[in-house]
Design a protein around this motif. Structure first.
Motif, short mmCIF file in Angstrom:
data_model
loop_
_atom_site.label_atom_id
_atom_site.label_comp_id
_atom_site.label_asym_id
_atom_site.label_seq_id
_atom_site.Cartn_x
_atom_site.Cartn_y
_atom_site.Cartn_z
N HIS B 122 18.57 56.95 34.85
CA HIS B 122 17.94 58.28 35.31
C HIS B 122 17.62 59.12 34.42
N PHE B 123 16.51 59.85 34.55
CA PHE B 123 15.98 60.87 33.85
C PHE B 123 17.07 61.85 32.96
N MET B 124 18.00 62.12 33.91
CA MET B 124 19.00 63.14 33.55
C MET B 124 19.93 62.50 32.47
N GLU B 125 20.12 61.09 32.54
CA GLU B 125 20.68 60.54 31.37
C GLU B 125 20.18 60.83 30.12
N ILE B 126 18.96 60.90 30.15
CA ILE B 126 18.15 61.11 28.63
C ILE B 126 18.67 62.51 28.23
N LEU B 127 18.38 63.38 29.12
CA LEU B 127 18.74 64.91 28.66
C LEU B 127 20.44 64.81 28.29
N VAL B 128 21.37 64.10 28.87
CA VAL B 128 22.59 64.06 28.61
C VAL B 128 22.96 63.71 26.97
N ARG B 129 21.88 62.41 26.80
CA ARG B 129 21.97 61.84 25.47
C ARG B 129 21.38 62.85 24.61
N CYS B 130 20.44 63.43 24.84
CA CYS B 130 19.56 64.63 23.77
C CYS B 130 20.75 65.54 23.70
N GLY B 131 21.67 65.94 24.53
CA GLY B 131 22.64 66.90 24.10
C GLY B 131 22.22 68.28 24.72
N LEU B 132 23.03 69.15 24.93
CA LEU B 132 22.91 70.38 25.50
C LEU B 132 22.45 71.31 24.33
N ASP B 133 22.81 70.96 23.13
CA ASP B 133 22.42 71.90 22.11
C ASP B 133 21.05 71.79 21.75
N ARG B 161 28.34 50.28 45.50
CA ARG B 161 27.81 49.18 44.73
C ARG B 161 27.65 49.41 43.40
N LEU B 162 27.58 50.59 42.78
CA LEU B 162 27.19 51.07 41.47
C LEU B 162 28.46 52.00 40.88
N ALA B 163 29.56 51.74 41.76
CA ALA B 163 31.01 52.60 41.45
C ALA B 163 31.13 52.34 39.88
N ARG B 164 30.92 51.57 39.53
CA ARG B 164 31.32 51.26 37.98
C ARG B 164 30.11 51.44 36.93
N GLN B 165 29.14 51.97 37.53
CA GLN B 165 28.10 52.60 36.61
C GLN B 165 28.20 54.15 36.26
N LYS B 166 27.14 54.68 35.52
CA LYS B 166 27.35 55.83 35.29
C LYS B 166 27.41 57.05 36.42
N TYR B 167 28.13 57.98 36.67
CA TYR B 167 27.98 58.80 37.81
C TYR B 167 27.35 60.32 37.02
N PHE B 168 26.63 60.86 38.03
CA PHE B 168 26.08 62.10 37.53
C PHE B 168 26.44 63.24 37.97
N GLN B 169 27.50 63.30 38.66
CA GLN B 169 28.44 64.43 39.31
C GLN B 169 28.63 65.49 37.96
N GLY B 170 28.21 66.59 38.13
CA GLY B 170 28.54 67.66 37.27
C GLY B 170 27.26 67.85 36.10
N GLU B 171 26.42 66.71 35.98
CA GLU B 171 25.64 66.77 34.73
C GLU B 171 24.55 67.92 35.20
N MET B 172 24.26 68.13 36.35
CA MET B 172 22.93 69.03 36.70
C MET B 172 23.57 70.46 36.41
N GLU B 173 24.71 70.67 36.88
CA GLU B 173 25.55 71.93 36.50
C GLU B 173 25.38 72.32 35.00
N ASN B 174 26.03 71.04 34.45
CA ASN B 174 26.05 71.35 32.68
C ASN B 174 24.81 71.72 32.10
N ILE B 175 23.89 71.16 32.62
CA ILE B 175 22.36 71.37 32.05
C ILE B 175 21.84 72.65 32.29
N LEU B 176 21.94 73.09 33.54
CA LEU B 176 21.28 74.16 34.06
C LEU B 176 22.15 75.38 33.78
#
Lengths: 182, 285
Positions: B122-133, B161-176
């Motif tokens: 997901h696009f959000m994953e790129i941002l997580v990898r980029c880092g908040l700094d 079905r994707l329970a064992r994959q990346k969850y995004f819960q919380g990432e939107m809050e972290n980024i914004l």
């Protein structure tokens, strides 16, 4: 009702196809309590599992619930026995179409069919075309007209579809659909 | 991300972002440009299959998603913004890994290999990898004062079905939050928007959407931010509450914070005008 004489083979088939064991359901109704759409259903989700457990095949395949379910997975994530109810609903919809039973919500099936027509023609969903055809086949031209006009005014409904170039390849993908539908 | 971050990505827009949610597409591409990410649109992509193909014919749904996978070049991740597209593309990859026969049949039909090693994110994953700094360094507008309800939508939040994959819960809050905004977590941020029932049974969806918006108003949020284009549309077109709150695409708020200037072209496409809220916070002129 003589439940002892009912056919339980459907329950086994649904379990196999959905990869979900719902024998563990003890009717706590957490699924029904959490489902946002339960008011529009004829049976709450737990009752559909009950129908299957009792072998009431026709009732399960012809109920509205399976068509109203959008697969939001609220039920699946709330179930204390970890039963993926959304997968069960998904399987029942497919089986209802395959078995050719009377569909409880024909307008919802019609909508999905219109989406597929659009996908077959363009390779992508053309929302204006889907909605116009859906309104034509359900004879509901005036229902919801205001929202449609607002969306047109905001240019949220493209007049012309976005298309795949290699549309022959897309047509090839649909062979399995027509084969399974016939 | 590692020291020399990979910046090339294949990009799968999907039908919504290509049409009804063009503003989400535009703002996402702006964000990517500012962050130095190279999004390369997947050549001649088709619909991911969507819930309709999945409802009527599993083989068709799989084949539609698989065609997209066959178009994705090796060596760079495939990025989607629409959670549903992400879900179906990942689901197909998962399925074809286990089913060699179907994979070979489809490869024969397409006349090209299906690369199952392409990472689908997901696009959000790129941002997580980029880092908040890094995000903070690129920010040009502070989102201070923006009280948002993070509305992930069901598909990004809880598909079993994707329970064992990346969850995004919380990432939107972290980024914004890193960009100055304030999350409001007491509203109905996990209630389903109604999905396709919005098209077939609007009278069922309107009360549900109104409850979501009312809960956001009661929690003193001034907007909702969603990662899903369909949720954004349903919340906008089905809401009939007295107090209307703007519903932003996540990418719009991100691009705004990163200093994008073409926001006017996105905001005119909203059914609830988001400009007054942003003008009050002096975020836009």
């Amino acid at each position: 009702m003589d439940t002892g004489r009912q056919d339980r083979s459907l329950a086994d088939a649904v379990m196999a196809r959905s990869g979900t064991n719902f024998k563990a359901c003890y009717q706590c109704r957490a699924c029904a309590a959490g489902c946002p759409f339960v008011k529009a259903m004829d049976y709450p989700p737990n009752a559909v599992l009950r129908l299957l457990q009792y072998g009431m095949t026709q009732e399960a395949l012809t109920c509205k619930t399976i068509w109203v379910c959008v697969g939001c997975h609220t039920c699946s994530s709330q179930c204390p026995m970890n039963i993926d109810l959304a997968a069960v609903m998904d399987t029942l919809r497919l089986m209802a179409v395959e078995e050719g039973v009377a569909i409880a919500s024909p307008h919802i099936l019609d909508f999905h069919e219109e989406v597929l027509r659009s996908l077959e023609r363009y390779g992508r969903a053309h929302k204006l075309g889907i909605m116009l055809r859906h309104k034509m086949s359900t004879k509901s031209w005036f229902k919801d007209l205001d929202v449609g006009l607002k969306m047109l005014a905001k240019r949220k409904l493209d007049l012309w579809p976005s298309k795949v170039k290699d549309i022959k390849e897309i047509a090839g993908l649909f062979q399995c659909y027509w084969r399974e539908a016939s | 991300m590692s020291q020399s971050p990979q910046m090339d990505f294949s990009y799968f827009p999907g039908c919504s972002l290509a049409t009804t949610a063009a503003e989400s597409n535009q703002s996402m591409i702006q964000s990517a440009r500012i962050l130095g990410l190279n999004l390369i649109e997947l050549e001649d992509w088709n619909c991911c299959g969507s819930s309709s193909a999945s409802t009527l014919c599993k083989n068709l749904a799989l084949a539609m998603a698989a065609r997209n996978l066959s178009l994705a070049p090796a060596g760079r991740p495939l990025v989607a913004m629409c959670p549903r597209c992400l879900h179906y593309l990942r689901g197909a990859q998962h399925c074809l890994r286990d089913d060699g026969e179907t994979r070979r049949n489809l490869e024969e039909q397409f006349g090209r290999p299906i690369n199952l090693d392409v990472e689908i994110i997901h696009f959000m994953e790129i941002l997580v990898r980029c880092g908040l700094d890094r995000l903070g360094e690129k920010a040009r507008r502070s989102l201070k004062g923006l009280k948002f309800v993070p509305y992930y939508g069901c598909t990004l939040f809880r598909p079993p079905r994707l329970a064992r994959q990346k969850y995004f819960q919380g990432e939107m809050e972290n980024i914004l939050t890193a960009l100055g905004a304030e999350p409001v977590t007491t509203a109905l941020s996990h209630r389903c928007c109604g999905s396709f029932l919005s098209a077939t049974d609007p009278e069922v969806v309107t009360p549900l959407v109104n409850e979501i918006i009312d809960s956001a108003v009661a929690s003193r949020a001034n907007c909702l931010v969603t990662a899903c284009a369909m949720c954004q549309l349903n919340l906008e077109i089905r809401g009939t509450t007295k107090t209307r709150l703007p519903i932003f695409h996540f990418s719009e708020i991100l691009a705004l914070a990163l200093g994008a200037e073409d926001y006017e072209t996105w905001f005119v496409r909203h059914l609830v005008d988001p400009r007054p809220v942003l003008q009050n916070l002096a975020l836009v002129a």
